[in-house]
Design a protein around this motif. Sequence first.
Motif, PDB file in Angstrom:
ATOM      1  N   SER A 191     -13.990  47.388  -9.268  1.00 30.63           N
ATOM      2  CA  SER A 191     -13.486  46.645 -10.424  1.00 30.63           C
ATOM      3  C   SER A 191     -11.967  46.569 -10.400  1.00 30.63           C
ATOM      4  CB  SER A 191     -13.978  47.273 -11.733  1.00 30.63           C
ATOM      5  OG  SER A 191     -13.400  48.539 -11.953  1.00 30.63           O
ATOM      6  N   VAL A 192     -11.298  47.577  -9.828  1.00 32.52           N
ATOM      7  CA  VAL A 192      -9.843  47.523  -9.667  1.00 32.52           C
ATOM      8  C   VAL A 192      -9.462  46.412  -8.689  1.00 32.52           C
ATOM      9  CG1 VAL A 192      -7.860  48.763  -8.678  1.00 32.52           C
ATOM     10  CG2 VAL A 192      -9.362  49.904 -10.315  1.00 32.52           C
ATOM     11  N   VAL A 193     -10.163  46.333  -7.554  1.00 29.32           N
ATOM     12  CA  VAL A 193      -9.878  45.265  -6.584  1.00 29.32           C
ATOM     13  C   VAL A 193     -10.138  43.900  -7.217  1.00 29.32           C
ATOM     14  CG1 VAL A 193     -10.477  44.278  -4.346  1.00 29.32           C
ATOM     15  CG2 VAL A 193     -10.346  46.764  -4.612  1.00 29.32           C
ATOM     16  N   ALA A 194     -11.227  43.796  -7.984  1.00 28.55           N
ATOM     17  CA  ALA A 194     -11.521  42.531  -8.657  1.00 28.55           C
ATOM     18  C   ALA A 194     -10.403  42.153  -9.622  1.00 28.55           C
ATOM     19  CB  ALA A 194     -12.859  42.625  -9.391  1.00 28.55           C
ATOM     20  N   ALA A 195      -9.876  43.139 -10.363  1.00 31.32           N
ATOM     21  CA  ALA A 195      -8.772  42.868 -11.284  1.00 31.32           C
ATOM     22  C   ALA A 195      -7.521  42.437 -10.528  1.00 31.32           C
ATOM     23  CB  ALA A 195      -8.486  44.108 -12.131  1.00 31.32           C
ATOM     24  N   LEU A 196      -7.270  43.047  -9.375  1.00 32.08           N
ATOM     25  CA  LEU A 196      -6.123  42.644  -8.561  1.00 32.08           C
ATOM     26  C   LEU A 196      -6.260  41.199  -8.097  1.00 32.08           C
ATOM     27  CD1 LEU A 196      -5.679  45.856  -6.353  1.00 32.08           C
ATOM     28  CD2 LEU A 196      -4.162  45.084  -8.192  1.00 32.08           C
ATOM     29  N   LEU A 197      -7.496  40.728  -7.953  1.00 34.58           N
ATOM     30  CA  LEU A 197      -7.753  39.348  -7.538  1.00 34.58           C
ATOM     31  C   LEU A 197      -7.819  38.393  -8.727  1.00 34.58           C
ATOM     32  CD1 LEU A 197     -10.430  40.095  -4.795  1.00 34.58           C
ATOM     33  CD2 LEU A 197      -8.085  39.323  -4.404  1.00 34.58           C
ATOM     34  N   GLY A 198      -7.558  38.912  -9.935  1.00 34.26           N
ATOM     35  CA  GLY A 198      -7.431  38.054 -11.101  1.00 34.26           C
ATOM     36  C   GLY A 198      -8.616  37.990 -12.032  1.00 34.26           C
ATOM     37  N   PHE A 199      -9.682  38.736 -11.776  1.00 36.61           N
ATOM     38  CA  PHE A 199     -10.828  38.724 -12.676  1.00 36.61           C
ATOM     39  C   PHE A 199     -10.495  39.466 -13.966  1.00 36.61           C
ATOM     40  CE2 PHE A 199     -12.972  37.998  -8.599  1.00 36.61           C
ATOM     41  CZ  PHE A 199     -13.877  37.009  -8.940  1.00 36.61           C
ATOM     42  N   ASN A 200     -11.037  38.998 -15.077  1.00 33.27           N
ATOM     43  CA  ASN A 200     -10.831  39.690 -16.348  1.00 33.27           C
ATOM     44  C   ASN A 200     -11.672  40.973 -16.376  1.00 33.27           C
ATOM     45  OD1 ASN A 200     -13.531  39.139 -17.330  1.00 33.27           O
ATOM     46  ND2 ASN A 200     -12.863  37.065 -17.859  1.00 33.27           N
ATOM     47  N   PRO A 201     -11.442  41.871 -17.356  1.00 29.48           N
ATOM     48  CA  PRO A 201     -12.165  43.162 -17.346  1.00 29.48           C
ATOM     49  C   PRO A 201     -13.679  43.038 -17.312  1.00 29.48           C
ATOM     50  CG  PRO A 201     -10.294  43.285 -18.829  1.00 29.48           C
ATOM     51  CD  PRO A 201     -10.385  41.850 -18.382  1.00 29.48           C
ATOM     52  N   ALA A 202     -14.239  42.113 -18.088  1.00 27.27           N
ATOM     53  CA  ALA A 202     -15.702  41.978 -18.100  1.00 27.27           C
ATOM     54  C   ALA A 202     -16.227  41.489 -16.757  1.00 27.27           C
ATOM     55  CB  ALA A 202     -16.130  41.023 -19.214  1.00 27.27           C
ATOM     56  N   ASP A 203     -15.566  40.488 -16.187  1.00 30.33           N
ATOM     57  CA  ASP A 203     -16.004  39.979 -14.891  1.00 30.33           C
ATOM     58  C   ASP A 203     -15.744  40.987 -13.778  1.00 30.33           C
ATOM     59  OD1 ASP A 203     -17.034  37.645 -15.889  1.00 30.33           O
ATOM     60  OD2 ASP A 203     -15.303  36.400 -15.375  1.00 30.33           O
ATOM     61  N   SER A 204     -14.678  41.784 -13.913  1.00 29.61           N
ATOM     62  CA  SER A 204     -14.409  42.822 -12.915  1.00 29.61           C
ATOM     63  C   SER A 204     -15.553  43.823 -12.864  1.00 29.61           C
ATOM     64  CB  SER A 204     -13.093  43.545 -13.229  1.00 29.61           C
ATOM     65  OG  SER A 204     -11.994  42.683 -13.086  1.00 29.61           O
ATOM     66  N   GLU A 227      -8.927  28.573 -10.360  1.00 28.07           N
ATOM     67  CA  GLU A 227      -7.912  28.782 -11.389  1.00 28.07           C
ATOM     68  C   GLU A 227      -6.495  28.777 -10.816  1.00 28.07           C
ATOM     69  OE1 GLU A 227      -8.461  28.905 -14.638  1.00 28.07           O
ATOM     70  OE2 GLU A 227     -10.596  28.588 -14.274  1.00 28.07           O
ATOM     71  N   ARG A 228      -6.341  29.186  -9.574  1.00 31.87           N
ATOM     72  CA  ARG A 228      -5.040  29.181  -8.890  1.00 31.87           C
ATOM     73  C   ARG A 228      -3.947  29.848  -9.728  1.00 31.87           C
ATOM     74  NH1 ARG A 228      -5.103  26.462  -4.419  1.00 31.87           N
ATOM     75  NH2 ARG A 228      -2.814  26.346  -4.340  1.00 31.87           N
ATOM     76  N   ASP A 229      -4.246  31.044 -10.255  1.00 31.90           N
ATOM     77  CA  ASP A 229      -3.286  31.745 -11.110  1.00 31.90           C
ATOM     78  C   ASP A 229      -3.020  33.176 -10.665  1.00 31.90           C
ATOM     79  OD1 ASP A 229      -5.740  32.861 -11.675  1.00 31.90           O
ATOM     80  OD2 ASP A 229      -5.664  32.502 -13.838  1.00 31.90           O
ATOM     81  N   ASN A 230      -3.521  33.540  -9.477  1.00 32.35           N
ATOM     82  CA  ASN A 230      -3.357  34.913  -9.012  1.00 32.35           C
ATOM     83  C   ASN A 230      -2.680  34.911  -7.645  1.00 32.35           C
ATOM     84  OD1 ASN A 230      -4.760  37.302  -7.231  1.00 32.35           O
ATOM     85  ND2 ASN A 230      -4.384  37.961  -9.335  1.00 32.35           N
ATOM     86  N   PRO A 231      -1.471  35.482  -7.545  1.00 35.64           N
ATOM     87  CA  PRO A 231      -0.728  35.420  -6.275  1.00 35.64           C
ATOM     88  C   PRO A 231      -1.480  36.021  -5.089  1.00 35.64           C
ATOM     89  CG  PRO A 231       0.713  36.107  -8.072  1.00 35.64           C
ATOM     90  CD  PRO A 231      -0.679  36.109  -8.624  1.00 35.64           C
TER      91      PRO A 231
END
Length: 373
Positions: A130-143, A186-190
């Motif tokens: 879930s940390v890696v998912a958050a680093l890729l821009g997912f919100n907490p629920a989706d992470s 979404e193109r919003d995560n570097p």
Amino acid sequence: MDPIIAATHPDPYPYYASLRAKGGLTFDRPSNLWIASSAEALCAVLRHPHCQVRPADEPVPKAIAEGPAGRVFGQLMRMNEGERHRCPRAAIAPGLQDVDPQRIEDLVRARFLREGAEGLRQAQFIGPVSVVAALLGFNPADSRLVSELTADFVACLSPLSDATQLAAAHRASEQLARLFNERTEERDNPLLMGIGQGFEGADPDNRVANLIGLLSQTFDATAGLIGNALLALIRNPELHQTLKDDATQISPLLAEIQRFDPPVQNTRRFVAAPCQILGTALEPAATILVLLASANRDPQLNPQPDALLLERANRRSFSFGTGRHECPGQTLALEIARATLGTILARELSLDRLAWRYRPSLNGRIPQFSDRP
């Protein structure tokens, strides 16, 4: 004992030492496997161009070949050679080296950690992905959802999985692909955008498959690293106290644990063409079981190999691989494990109230904890 069940044996290391004493590369007739047990043999096998990650006649395991999980498996860089390995690695690896450790720590500490064994299960198996998912821009629920789906997907990587688990892996691969495609739009995560640029011109499914592969590697390796570090603290109360007194010792402990008691005990290589390794002739279709954990304890590689030493000069380890298939996420895995172990110690969970057993596996050494009755 045999070289397969050794991965989840309570103490396989004397057995590994006995294999090294017979020679670095030996043939085990009952399993029909060549065994690479020494550091020298391991380097020779993992760096040889004719020793490949999949058998030529079965690039995808037959059990999943016809389903969505098989399509993902067939594109994973870790399961391919040549351009199908190098190109995804070149796209994914650079961004993983630049992740801010403080960002990782903040994400780990933000996760709710329950008391007892359930809290450790979350810390091991839910938190890291879930940390890696958050680093890729997912919100907490989706992470959290991505982490749970990854837990289902990794079943397709094990020959021990049953039909129910494989069906869940197929469903999970489809859901993960959908989530990644939506997230990429979404193109919003570097970090995700940088990885996407590395795949520019490539099949979008290849990008998605290797992002799923990044999650699956995080799942097993980090869960095992955290779990085996906790076992070391349970077995060595004075070490536990050392880390409670000085959190800066967590990183040296993890560096030593991934050598001393690694989460991935072995891997395999398949001979694609006639070759010689350490003077031994190997024929096509031969399978080599590469004992990473044994090579880590080779005294030719590390003096005092059977001692767990926080301060170890020139520590050397094969736990994250070596050569062309060395894991690109090593730094990320160690940082997530460091932050997770630090959080566990800060919350002073009662480790002496835990029971544990290793998850069934042919190559992983991943303890699961439960509360003592």
